[in-house]
Motif scaffolding. Structure first.
Motif, mmCIF file in Angstrom:
data_model
loop_
_atom_site.group_PDB
_atom_site.id
_atom_site.type_symbol
_atom_site.label_atom_id
_atom_site.label_comp_id
_atom_site.label_asym_id
_atom_site.label_seq_id
_atom_site.Cartn_x
_atom_site.Cartn_y
_atom_site.Cartn_z
ATOM 1 N N VAL A 133 34.248 40.002 37.619
ATOM 2 C CA VAL A 133 33.261 41.195 38.928
ATOM 3 C C VAL A 133 33.813 40.704 40.301
ATOM 4 O O VAL A 133 33.818 41.670 41.297
ATOM 5 C CB VAL A 133 32.149 42.402 38.413
ATOM 6 C CG1 VAL A 133 32.684 43.189 37.055
ATOM 7 C CG2 VAL A 133 30.722 41.390 38.858
ATOM 8 N N ARG A 136 31.656 42.920 42.803
ATOM 9 C CA ARG A 136 31.331 43.947 42.696
ATOM 10 C C ARG A 136 30.892 44.874 42.101
ATOM 11 O O ARG A 136 30.284 46.036 42.321
ATOM 12 C CB ARG A 136 33.271 44.476 42.108
ATOM 13 C CG ARG A 136 34.752 43.700 43.355
ATOM 14 C CD ARG A 136 35.836 44.202 43.086
ATOM 15 N NE ARG A 136 36.000 44.189 41.526
ATOM 16 C CZ ARG A 136 36.903 42.296 41.695
ATOM 17 N NH1 ARG A 136 37.201 41.890 42.814
ATOM 18 N NH2 ARG A 136 37.160 42.593 40.215
ATOM 19 N N LEU A 137 29.405 44.217 41.237
ATOM 20 C CA LEU A 137 29.124 45.361 40.132
ATOM 21 C C LEU A 137 27.937 44.644 41.473
ATOM 22 O O LEU A 137 27.357 43.380 41.040
ATOM 23 C CB LEU A 137 28.822 44.451 38.886
ATOM 24 C CG LEU A 137 27.870 44.748 38.299
ATOM 25 C CD1 LEU A 137 27.380 46.535 38.639
ATOM 26 C CD2 LEU A 137 27.590 44.324 37.021
#
Length: 170
Positions: A133, A136-137
């Protein structure tokens, strides 16, 4: 005209250079037809930092298939255990993570609340990225991301999380 070299630094390397990149693992997780297991990256409510997840990895040590759900903001079953296997990745740094890896190696029942955002089937005797990720998380204060495991027969697994911590949003 002189050409100057250009160097691209990936964000995890930059965060590590600042002593803000952390990694850790759950304990050994044991699932079966009647028992599940989970590992969760938690940001305490009043932490004043955001956790930016780089990736999480799933390891299946057994010869049986394991299913893994990535669930955000769920309440897991059972009593959590705090993992002591967490470290800053800038080895000379004395920074301590705010984020915590909690896990329960063998529970009855399922989680409540939250939302499943992805499911993975983890083949026998493998390690795979659950999701890459790349920050982005974002786990804000008071929120969490959990990997919930189940299997149809006895299996042994482990979950690894890597994240960096910052007060700013980029």
């Amino acid at each position: 005209m002189e050409i100057k070299p250009k160097v691209d630094i990936i964000n995890p390397a930059y965060q590590s250079s600042k002593g803000r990149l952390f990694a850790g693992t759950s304990g050994v997780l044991k699932t079966s037809a009647s028992k599940n297991a989970w590992a969760q990256l938690v940001n305490p409510l009043h932490s004043n930092v955001n956790l930016y997840v780089s990736f999480f990895a799933l390891t299946n040590f057994s010869s049986k298939l394991v299913t893994a759900d990535l669930v955000v903001n769920a309440d897991p079953p059972g009593t959590p255990t705090l993992s002591s296997d967490v470290s800053v990745l800038k080895l000379a740094s004395h920074n301590k993570p705010v984020g915590q890896i909690l896990f329960n190696p063998n529970v009855s029942g399922s989680f409540s609340g939250g939302r499943i955002v992805g499911t993975r089937a983890l083949g026998p005797e493998r390690t795979e990225l659950g999701f890459r990720v790349d920050g982005r998380l974002i786990i804000e204060p008071g929120t969490n991301a959990m990997v919930f495991l189940c299997s149809r027969s006895a299996a042994t697994s482990q979950i690894e999380f890597e994240w960096f911590e910052s007060e700013e949003i980029f």
